[in-house]
Design a protein around this motif. Structure first.
Motif, PDB file in Angstrom:
ATOM      1  N   ALA A  18       0.831  -1.208   0.000  1.00  0.00           N
ATOM      2  CA  ALA A  18       0.000   0.000   0.000  1.00  0.00           C
ATOM      3  C   ALA A  18       0.867   1.260   0.000  1.00  0.00           C
ATOM      4  O   ALA A  18       0.554   2.245  -0.673  1.00  0.00           O
ATOM      5  N   ALA A  19       1.974   1.212   0.729  1.00  0.00           N
ATOM      6  CA  ALA A  19       2.876   2.357   0.789  1.00  0.00           C
ATOM      7  C   ALA A  19       3.515   2.621  -0.568  1.00  0.00           C
ATOM      8  O   ALA A  19       3.681   3.776  -0.983  1.00  0.00           O
ATOM      9  N   GLU A  20       3.897   1.550  -1.253  1.00  0.00           N
ATOM     10  CA  GLU A  20       4.507   1.687  -2.575  1.00  0.00           C
ATOM     11  C   GLU A  20       3.562   2.366  -3.568  1.00  0.00           C
ATOM     12  O   GLU A  20       3.988   3.093  -4.464  1.00  0.00           O
ATOM     13  N   LEU A  21       2.259   2.146  -3.406  1.00  0.00           N
ATOM     14  CA  LEU A  21       1.278   2.600  -4.380  1.00  0.00           C
ATOM     15  C   LEU A  21       0.562   3.884  -3.973  1.00  0.00           C
ATOM     16  O   LEU A  21      -0.415   4.279  -4.608  1.00  0.00           O
ATOM     17  N   LEU A  22       1.035   4.534  -2.933  1.00  0.00           N
ATOM     18  CA  LEU A  22       0.371   5.751  -2.467  1.00  0.00           C
ATOM     19  C   LEU A  22       0.479   6.877  -3.484  1.00  0.00           C
ATOM     20  O   LEU A  22       1.541   7.105  -4.059  1.00  0.00           O
ATOM     21  N   PRO A  23      -0.632   7.596  -3.703  1.00  0.00           N
ATOM     22  CA  PRO A  23      -0.533   8.822  -4.503  1.00  0.00           C
ATOM     23  C   PRO A  23       0.234   9.881  -3.710  1.00  0.00           C
ATOM     24  O   PRO A  23       0.345   9.792  -2.486  1.00  0.00           O
ATOM     25  N   GLN A  24       0.752  10.894  -4.390  1.00  0.00           N
ATOM     26  CA  GLN A  24       1.625  11.863  -3.726  1.00  0.00           C
ATOM     27  C   GLN A  24       0.920  12.673  -2.646  1.00  0.00           C
ATOM     28  O   GLN A  24       1.519  13.032  -1.641  1.00  0.00           O
ATOM     29  N   ARG A  25      -0.340  12.995  -2.836  1.00  0.00           N
ATOM     30  CA  ARG A  25      -1.071  13.756  -1.816  1.00  0.00           C
ATOM     31  C   ARG A  25      -1.613  12.814  -0.742  1.00  0.00           C
ATOM     32  O   ARG A  25      -2.794  12.786  -0.439  1.00  0.00           O
ATOM     33  N   SER A  26      -0.705  12.017  -0.193  1.00  0.00           N
ATOM     34  CA  SER A  26      -1.078  11.050   0.836  1.00  0.00           C
ATOM     35  C   SER A  26      -0.250  11.284   2.085  1.00  0.00           C
ATOM     36  O   SER A  26       0.782  11.952   2.064  1.00  0.00           O
ATOM     37  N   VAL A  27      -0.730  10.698   3.183  1.00  0.00           N
ATOM     38  CA  VAL A  27      -0.020  10.759   4.456  1.00  0.00           C
ATOM     39  C   VAL A  27       0.039   9.364   5.057  1.00  0.00           C
ATOM     40  O   VAL A  27      -0.966   8.648   5.071  1.00  0.00           O
ATOM     41  N   CYS A  28       1.219   8.993   5.531  1.00  0.00           N
ATOM     42  CA  CYS A  28       1.367   7.759   6.301  1.00  0.00           C
ATOM     43  C   CYS A  28       1.397   8.156   7.774  1.00  0.00           C
ATOM     44  O   CYS A  28       2.247   8.943   8.192  1.00  0.00           O
ATOM     45  N   LEU A  29       0.446   7.643   8.555  1.00  0.00           N
ATOM     46  CA  LEU A  29       0.411   7.903   9.992  1.00  0.00           C
ATOM     47  C   LEU A  29       0.997   6.682  10.692  1.00  0.00           C
ATOM     48  O   LEU A  29       0.358   5.630  10.770  1.00  0.00           O
ATOM     49  N   ALA A  30       2.231   6.820  11.161  1.00  0.00           N
ATOM     50  CA  ALA A  30       2.957   5.705  11.779  1.00  0.00           C
ATOM     51  C   ALA A  30       2.957   5.860  13.295  1.00  0.00           C
ATOM     52  O   ALA A  30       3.194   6.960  13.810  1.00  0.00           O
ATOM     53  N   ILE A  31       2.687   4.765  14.005  1.00  0.00           N
ATOM     54  CA  ILE A  31       2.629   4.795  15.465  1.00  0.00           C
ATOM     55  C   ILE A  31       3.540   3.706  16.013  1.00  0.00           C
ATOM     56  O   ILE A  31       3.409   2.530  15.664  1.00  0.00           O
TER      57      ILE A  31
END
Length: 272
Positions: free
Chosen positions: A162-175
């Motif tokens: 999913a991370a590889e395929l993220l569009p540029q206007r995306s956010v990864c919320l990591a905890i």
């Protein structure tokens, strides 16, 4: 600096210190308010290092020097010895200290910037595992209830894809409590490589995950016994999630209002 802020500040930066500096930090944690009675030479002796290293350590911890650290220590209430507390009291005390330290470690600027990025994201990818996974589930529900497009992968392999395929206007919320969980760090790394912003909720300022992050939202708790450090830190991390949600509610306007209304209706449908 408010009560409990000194301990929270020191613990949040401890992992980024070198050996001698870390020993100084541990002396600060051990002595607490008693530092007001110690000279820089006393601290150097207790830490087994030089006075210049003590001063440098103070600056690495975010203070102008030893005198500024002593002023902060003077405002700290002496903690009760842990071995004199029953398990319930010790756990409650840890939770209180974790929440009380949040104003000192959590950057308002980073919090606002992270919320704005989340509010404008085409997709929000959650990254967490283990005990932090439960916080990610809570965060995903809250963000979805505010109208944000959230992806909560069921396993690390799916998260990496999913991370590889993220569009540029995306956010990864990591905890991650430690910021060193390999699968979470790898998800964040792949998301960043795809052009997404990375918002991290963690307990330590210096970590592999922090290095991959656009913004680090810092809050955590102190260690009690083996495995118990996550109890207080989870409360701090949930508080950060709640704070983000409150900011996002204001940023989302009509979208958030419609989503909150839909969430309330769904909840009502599942109630007797």
């Amino acid at each position: 600096m408010k009560q409990n802020s000194l301990r929270a500040t020191v613990r949040a930066r401890l992992s980024g210190l070198h050996d001698a500096e870390a020993r100084v930090a541990h002396v600060v944690l051990d002595q607490g308010a008693q530092l007001v009675h110690l000279s820089v030479s006393d601290v150097a002796r207790l830490a087994g290092t030089s006075a210049s290293t003590v001063v440098r350590s103070c600056r690495r911890l975010g203070f102008g020097g030893y005198q500024e650290l002593k002023i902060a220590a003077a405002r700290e209430a002496p903690p009760e010895p842990r071995d004199e507390l029953d398990p319930l009291t010790a756990t409650v005390r840890a939770a209180q200290e974790a929440l009380g330290g949040l104003p000192a470690t959590l950057s308002r600027t980073d919090l606002s910037s992270a919320a704005e990025a989340l509010s404008g994201a085409d997709r929000v990818l959650m990254a967490a595992t283990g005990l932090s996974g439960a916080i990610a589930v809570d965060a995903a529900y809250r963000l979805r209830a505010l109208g944000l497009p959230v992806d909560l992968p069921p396993d690390p392999l799916t998260a990496h894809l999913a991370a590889e395929l993220l569009p540029q206007r995306s956010v990864c919320l990591a905890i991650s409590h430690s910021g060193a969980t390999r699968t979470t760090v790898e998800t964040a790394r792949r998301a960043r490589a795809a052009g997404a912003k990375v918002v991290t909720i963690t307990s330590y300022a210096s970590s592999p995950l922090a290095e991959e992050s656009t913004w680090v939202l810092l809050g955590g708790g102190q260690d009690l016994v083996f495995g118990m450090e996550a109890v207080a830190s989870r409360l701090a991390h949930l508080t950060i999630v709640d704070t983000l949600s409150m900011i996002l509610l204001g940023l989302g306007g009509g979208r958030s209002e419609r989503a909150v209304s839909a969430s309330a209706e769904v909840t009502a449908d599942h109630s007797y």
